[in-house]
Design an enzyme around this catalytic site. Structure first.
Site, short mmCIF file in Angstrom:
data_model
loop_
_atom_site.label_atom_id
_atom_site.label_comp_id
_atom_site.label_asym_id
_atom_site.label_seq_id
_atom_site.Cartn_x
_atom_site.Cartn_y
_atom_site.Cartn_z
N ARG A 230 1.07 -1.12 -0.01
CA ARG A 230 0.17 -0.05 0.31
C ARG A 230 1.30 1.27 0.02
O ARG A 230 2.24 1.50 0.50
CB ARG A 230 -0.81 -0.08 1.08
CG ARG A 230 -2.00 -0.57 1.25
CD ARG A 230 -2.96 -0.48 0.21
NE ARG A 230 -4.29 -1.62 -0.37
CZ ARG A 230 -4.39 -2.66 -0.75
NH1 ARG A 230 -3.29 -2.94 -1.70
NH2 ARG A 230 -5.32 -3.28 -1.43
N GLU A 259 -2.53 7.70 -3.57
CA GLU A 259 -3.25 7.13 -3.22
C GLU A 259 -4.71 7.51 -2.90
O GLU A 259 -5.01 7.49 -1.59
CB GLU A 259 -3.70 5.69 -4.18
CG GLU A 259 -2.31 4.94 -5.05
CD GLU A 259 -2.15 3.82 -5.33
OE1 GLU A 259 -3.43 2.86 -4.52
OE2 GLU A 259 -1.21 3.37 -5.43
#
Length: 318
Positions: A230, A259
């Site tokens: 991530r 993101e």
């Protein structure tokens, strides 16, 4: 009465096919507004998601009969797990479905970085024939540290066994997993010996921002960084500083700190961050758009694995 399963995101049709064959009623809500979704959830038995909505009380309060949430992927950070546990909502994910894809992607990025393939390709297409400037580095003989030894970490280790490398693996929540090919390791040992560090951990309060200046400076020698987990695990500004100082020799990033929950439109609003511009200008960095686990094969497997788990748990035909 058929048990209704609401699909909030697009997944491989094998999941709908298998659930329908088992007498579930599958409802396509992939283009519905949040208000429409709330109405559909009133009598929903299950929900299938990827990343479009965060599954927390603000939505789940409208699903009083919900029995399960199935996420097509590995990470569960867009689900309020504590809330679901309190309501006994079963949570299914499918890390088995894309672990091979992630492992191959990680290896491909690393070899591309070591051999400067992106730079060399770009230069040759521009009429530049620079052999010395594109001299590569070999993976053989390196020590590769894997942080997080779940499905993806183990799959990456398996790919690496074809190379003459030493594999160290650290997992805070596992022990006793050493093999002939993989050495269970402490972080201290990784700091001392790693040439390559690859993250395969979930995003949570413990891991957000973990890879920062404090982390980088603990390594005894310059190293390469891989992140296919991530984006928020790696602090981009600190990574750029470490690249500039030479502490980090290069980075393979399939995920980015910037993101949004739905990363397809992460740059639709506002200005692209300055640090991202610096990343894309660096030949020491290889980037991809969060596709490490997104292959033709994994697209099918993610849904097929979810179908296996849902049907094994509920088995409406039994």
């Amino acid at each position: 009465m058929a048990k209704k399963v609401v699909f909030l995101d697009t997944v491989h049709p094998i999941l709908e096919k298998r659930l329908s064959a088992a007498k579930f009623e599958c409802v396509d809500a992939t283009n519905h507004s949040i208000e429409s979704v709330k109405r559909l959830l009133l009598d929903a038995f299950g929900v299938v998601i990827r990343s479009r909505f965060r599954m927390d009380e603000s939505i789940l309060q409208f699903a009083p009969n919900l029995q399960f949430i199935a996420r097509s992927g590995a990470g569960m950070e867009n689900i309020d797990e504590a809330y679901c546990n309190n309501r006994t909502i079963h949570l299914f994910n499918a890390p088995e479905g894309n672990r091979n894809a992630v492992a191959e992607h990680a290896l491909g990025m690393l070899l591309s970085l070591f051999n400067k393939l992106n730079k060399a390709d770009r230069e040759v297409r521009s009429g530049i024939w620079d052999r010395e400037g594109n001299r590569g580095v070999e993976l053989d003989g390196k020590t590769v540290a894997i942080i997080g030894y779940g499905n993806n970490g183990q799959a990456f280790a398996k790919k690496l066994t074809g190379f003459d490398v030493k594999i160290l693996a650290y997992d805070k929540y596992k022990s006793g997993f050493s093999t002939k090919q993989v050495e269970e390791s402490t972080l201290a040992n990784i700091y001392l010996n790693a040439d390559v560090v690859s993250f395969h951990i979930p995003q949570n309060e413990e891991t957000i921002g973990w890879a920062n200046t404090t982390f980088f400076t603990q390594f005894a020698k310059p190293f390469y960084l891989i992140n296919l987990s991530r984006g928020k695990i790696v602090c981009t500004t600190d990574l750029l500083n470490a690249l500039h100082s030479g502490k980090i020799l290069g980075a393979c990033l399939d995920v980015l700190e910037y993101e949004k929950a739905s990363f397809e439109n992460m740059f639709d609003e506002g200005t692209i961050p300055t640090s991202f511009n610096q990343l894309i200008q660096s030949d020491k960095v290889i980037l991809s758009p969060h596709v490490g686990g997104w292959t033709i094969e994994s697209y099918f497997l993610l849904s097929d694995v979810l179908a296996d788990k849902i049907l094994a748990h509920f088995n409406p035909l039994r």
